[in-house]
Write a protein that holds these residues in place. Structure first.
Motif, PDB file in Angstrom:
ATOM      1  N   GLY A  63       0.792  -1.218   0.000  1.00 54.29           N
ATOM      2  CA  GLY A  63       0.000   0.000   0.000  1.00 54.29           C
ATOM      3  C   GLY A  63       0.828   1.273   0.000  1.00 54.29           C
ATOM      4  O   GLY A  63       0.285   2.349   0.231  1.00 54.29           O
ATOM      5  N   THR A  64       2.118   1.173  -0.255  1.00 56.38           N
ATOM      6  CA  THR A  64       2.966   2.365  -0.301  1.00 56.38           C
ATOM      7  C   THR A  64       2.598   3.179  -1.535  1.00 56.38           C
ATOM      8  O   THR A  64       2.612   2.675  -2.653  1.00 56.38           O
ATOM      9  N   GLU A  65       2.248   4.441  -1.313  1.00 58.81           N
ATOM     10  CA  GLU A  65       1.835   5.307  -2.414  1.00 58.81           C
ATOM     11  C   GLU A  65       2.916   6.286  -2.820  1.00 58.81           C
ATOM     12  O   GLU A  65       3.003   6.664  -3.984  1.00 58.81           O
ATOM     13  N   GLU A  66       3.719   6.731  -1.846  1.00 59.01           N
ATOM     14  CA  GLU A  66       4.737   7.736  -2.137  1.00 59.01           C
ATOM     15  C   GLU A  66       5.979   7.491  -1.307  1.00 59.01           C
ATOM     16  O   GLU A  66       5.899   6.974  -0.195  1.00 59.01           O
ATOM     17  N   VAL A  67       7.117   7.837  -1.880  1.00 56.67           N
ATOM     18  CA  VAL A  67       8.398   7.739  -1.193  1.00 56.67           C
ATOM     19  C   VAL A  67       9.037   9.117  -1.225  1.00 56.67           C
ATOM     20  O   VAL A  67       9.198   9.715  -2.290  1.00 56.67           O
ATOM     21  N   ILE A  68       9.382   9.615  -0.036  1.00 53.46           N
ATOM     22  CA  ILE A  68      10.016  10.921   0.090  1.00 53.46           C
ATOM     23  C   ILE A  68      11.410  10.693   0.634  1.00 53.46           C
ATOM     24  O   ILE A  68      11.581  10.019   1.656  1.00 53.46           O
ATOM     25  N   GLY A  69      12.416  11.223  -0.027  1.00 46.94           N
ATOM     26  CA  GLY A  69      13.790  11.044   0.414  1.00 46.94           C
ATOM     27  C   GLY A  69      14.588  12.319   0.236  1.00 46.94           C
ATOM     28  O   GLY A  69      14.155  13.253  -0.439  1.00 46.94           O
ATOM     29  N   ASP A  70      15.773  12.355   0.833  1.00 47.21           N
ATOM     30  CA  ASP A  70      16.611  13.530   0.664  1.00 47.21           C
ATOM     31  C   ASP A  70      17.512  13.356  -0.556  1.00 47.21           C
ATOM     32  O   ASP A  70      17.467  12.344  -1.248  1.00 47.21           O
ATOM     33  N   ARG A  71      18.347  14.339  -0.802  1.00 44.35           N
ATOM     34  CA  ARG A  71      19.184  14.350  -2.008  1.00 44.35           C
ATOM     35  C   ARG A  71      20.130  13.164  -2.100  1.00 44.35           C
ATOM     36  O   ARG A  71      20.539  12.779  -3.179  1.00 44.35           O
ATOM     37  N   GLY A  72      20.505  12.595  -0.982  1.00 49.12           N
ATOM     38  CA  GLY A  72      21.435  11.479  -0.990  1.00 49.12           C
ATOM     39  C   GLY A  72      20.890  10.249  -1.698  1.00 49.12           C
ATOM     40  O   GLY A  72      21.639   9.394  -2.143  1.00 49.12           O
ATOM     41  N   TYR A  73      19.571  10.162  -1.807  1.00 49.38           N
ATOM     42  CA  TYR A  73      18.941   9.015  -2.453  1.00 49.38           C
ATOM     43  C   TYR A  73      18.565   9.291  -3.905  1.00 49.38           C
ATOM     44  O   TYR A  73      17.844   8.526  -4.513  1.00 49.38           O
ATOM     45  N   ASP A  74      19.045  10.380  -4.465  1.00 46.08           N
ATOM     46  CA  ASP A  74      18.718  10.739  -5.842  1.00 46.08           C
ATOM     47  C   ASP A  74      19.555   9.913  -6.812  1.00 46.08           C
ATOM     48  O   ASP A  74      20.756  10.131  -6.957  1.00 46.08           O
ATOM     49  N   SER A  75      18.925   8.958  -7.441  1.00 45.56           N
ATOM     50  CA  SER A  75      19.581   8.179  -8.496  1.00 45.56           C
ATOM     51  C   SER A  75      18.523   7.705  -9.484  1.00 45.56           C
ATOM     52  O   SER A  75      17.355   7.519  -9.130  1.00 45.56           O
ATOM     53  N   ASN A  76      18.939   7.509 -10.706  1.00 50.15           N
ATOM     54  CA  ASN A  76      18.008   7.036 -11.737  1.00 50.15           C
ATOM     55  C   ASN A  76      17.513   5.638 -11.421  1.00 50.15           C
ATOM     56  O   ASN A  76      16.360   5.309 -11.700  1.00 50.15           O
ATOM     57  N   GLN A  77      18.365   4.810 -10.854  1.00 46.65           N
ATOM     58  CA  GLN A  77      17.985   3.433 -10.531  1.00 46.65           C
ATOM     59  C   GLN A  77      16.857   3.393  -9.503  1.00 46.65           C
ATOM     60  O   GLN A  77      15.892   2.651  -9.653  1.00 46.65           O
ATOM     61  N   ILE A  78      16.962   4.204  -8.459  1.00 46.60           N
ATOM     62  CA  ILE A  78      15.915   4.238  -7.433  1.00 46.60           C
ATOM     63  C   ILE A  78      14.624   4.786  -8.032  1.00 46.60           C
ATOM     64  O   ILE A  78      13.535   4.242  -7.804  1.00 46.60           O
ATOM     65  N   ARG A  79      14.731   5.835  -8.817  1.00 44.83           N
ATOM     66  CA  ARG A  79      13.541   6.433  -9.426  1.00 44.83           C
ATOM     67  C   ARG A  79      12.844   5.453 -10.363  1.00 44.83           C
ATOM     68  O   ARG A  79      11.617   5.343 -10.365  1.00 44.83           O
ATOM     69  N   LEU A  80      13.610   4.720 -11.168  1.00 41.03           N
ATOM     70  CA  LEU A  80      13.002   3.767 -12.110  1.00 41.03           C
ATOM     71  C   LEU A  80      12.355   2.594 -11.389  1.00 41.03           C
ATOM     72  O   LEU A  80      11.265   2.156 -11.754  1.00 41.03           O
ATOM     73  N   SER A  81      13.019   2.080 -10.362  1.00 42.03           N
ATOM     74  CA  SER A  81      12.442   0.933  -9.644  1.00 42.03           C
ATOM     75  C   SER A  81      11.148   1.309  -8.936  1.00 42.03           C
ATOM     76  O   SER A  81      10.215   0.519  -8.878  1.00 42.03           O
ATOM     77  N   LEU A  82      11.052   2.532  -8.423  1.00 42.46           N
ATOM     78  CA  LEU A  82       9.817   2.973  -7.780  1.00 42.46           C
ATOM     79  C   LEU A  82       8.744   3.308  -8.810  1.00 42.46           C
ATOM     80  O   LEU A  82       7.556   3.063  -8.577  1.00 42.46           O
ATOM     81  N   ALA A  83       9.138   3.854  -9.943  1.00 45.64           N
ATOM     82  CA  ALA A  83       8.166   4.173 -10.986  1.00 45.64           C
ATOM     83  C   ALA A  83       7.545   2.898 -11.566  1.00 45.64           C
ATOM     84  O   ALA A  83       6.364   2.897 -11.941  1.00 45.64           O
ATOM     85  N   GLN A  84       8.296   1.816 -11.614  1.00 44.59           N
ATOM     86  CA  GLN A  84       7.755   0.544 -12.098  1.00 44.59           C
ATOM     87  C   GLN A  84       6.689  -0.008 -11.170  1.00 44.59           C
ATOM     88  O   GLN A  84       5.784  -0.713 -11.592  1.00 44.59           O
ATOM     89  N   CYS A  85       6.789   0.341  -9.893  1.00 45.06           N
ATOM     90  CA  CYS A  85       5.788  -0.095  -8.910  1.00 45.06           C
ATOM     91  C   CYS A  85       4.665   0.928  -8.764  1.00 45.06           C
ATOM     92  O   CYS A  85       3.849   0.813  -7.845  1.00 45.06           O
ATOM     93  N   THR A  86       4.607   1.920  -9.636  1.00 41.93           N
ATOM     94  CA  THR A  86       3.638   3.012  -9.616  1.00 41.93           C
ATOM     95  C   THR A  86       3.599   3.718  -8.260  1.00 41.93           C
ATOM     96  O   THR A  86       2.550   3.923  -7.661  1.00 41.93           O
ATOM     97  N   ILE A  87       4.763   4.071  -7.770  1.00 45.89           N
ATOM     98  CA  ILE A  87       4.906   4.810  -6.513  1.00 45.89           C
ATOM     99  C   ILE A  87       5.396   6.213  -6.853  1.00 45.89           C
ATOM    100  O   ILE A  87       6.303   6.385  -7.661  1.00 45.89           O
ATOM    101  N   ILE A  88       4.781   7.211  -6.231  1.00 46.78           N
ATOM    102  CA  ILE A  88       5.183   8.599  -6.453  1.00 46.78           C
ATOM    103  C   ILE A  88       6.528   8.830  -5.777  1.00 46.78           C
ATOM    104  O   ILE A  88       6.699   8.522  -4.601  1.00 46.78           O
ATOM    105  N   VAL A  89       7.481   9.369  -6.523  1.00 50.62           N
ATOM    106  CA  VAL A  89       8.825   9.615  -5.998  1.00 50.62           C
ATOM    107  C   VAL A  89       8.987  11.114  -5.768  1.00 50.62           C
ATOM    108  O   VAL A  89       8.773  11.911  -6.683  1.00 50.62           O
TER     109      VAL A  89
END
Length: 154
Positions: A63-89
């Protein structure tokens, strides 16, 4: 011989990294909508945030709808893996990123909930100074303190 017992000294990792200020470790956490910790993970001090994020994001709560993180977690890999699960990044781009990706500033304001977790954990001296060399003992102290602070105290 037991499988869980190390055969030589130092067989289990301590998750303590050497930094310029001394020995250090990094705690990564996922919290729910009310700011209570759900998952916690520990890495050595000089390890990239991506290694901690990989472990936590691989096992997100249902049921995770959104993931909020700081700049240290900014990577294309993290963004793509969350976008595949339809989670707002909602992660602001790093300062050195060539293409600045947009993020929802109003949603990012909710990140203070996770900062409050770390601020309240640092009130407990045992966790703030990390007296424990063993990762199992230290993570047990973190679980006990978060359980007391966020679940029993209410």
């Amino acid at each position: 011989m037991d499988i869980g017992v190390p055969t030589q000294k130092g067989a289990f990792p301590h998750h303590i990294g050497r930094t310029k200020d001394g020995l250090n470790s990094k705690l990564h956490a996922i919290c729910d909508g009310q700011g209570r910790p759900v998952r916690r993970h520990l890495t050595a001090g000089l390890v990239s945030n991506f290694k901690g994020a990989d472990v936590l994001l691989a096992d997100l709560p249902d049921g995770t709808e959104e993931v909020i993180g700081d700049r240290g977690y900014d990577s294309n890999q993290i963004r793509l893996s969350l976008a595949q699960c339809t989670i707002i990044v909602c992660i602001p781009p790093k300062k050195n990123r060539k293409s600045k990706l947009p993020y929802d500033w109003h949603l990012y304001k909710k990140r203070h909930l996770i900062e409050n977790i770390f601020a309240r954990l640092k009130d407990w001296r045992r966790v703030a100074t990390r007296y424990d060399r063993c990762v199992n003992t230290f993570m047990s102290a973190i679980h006990i303190t978060t359980g007391f602070i966020f679940y029993l105290k209410e």
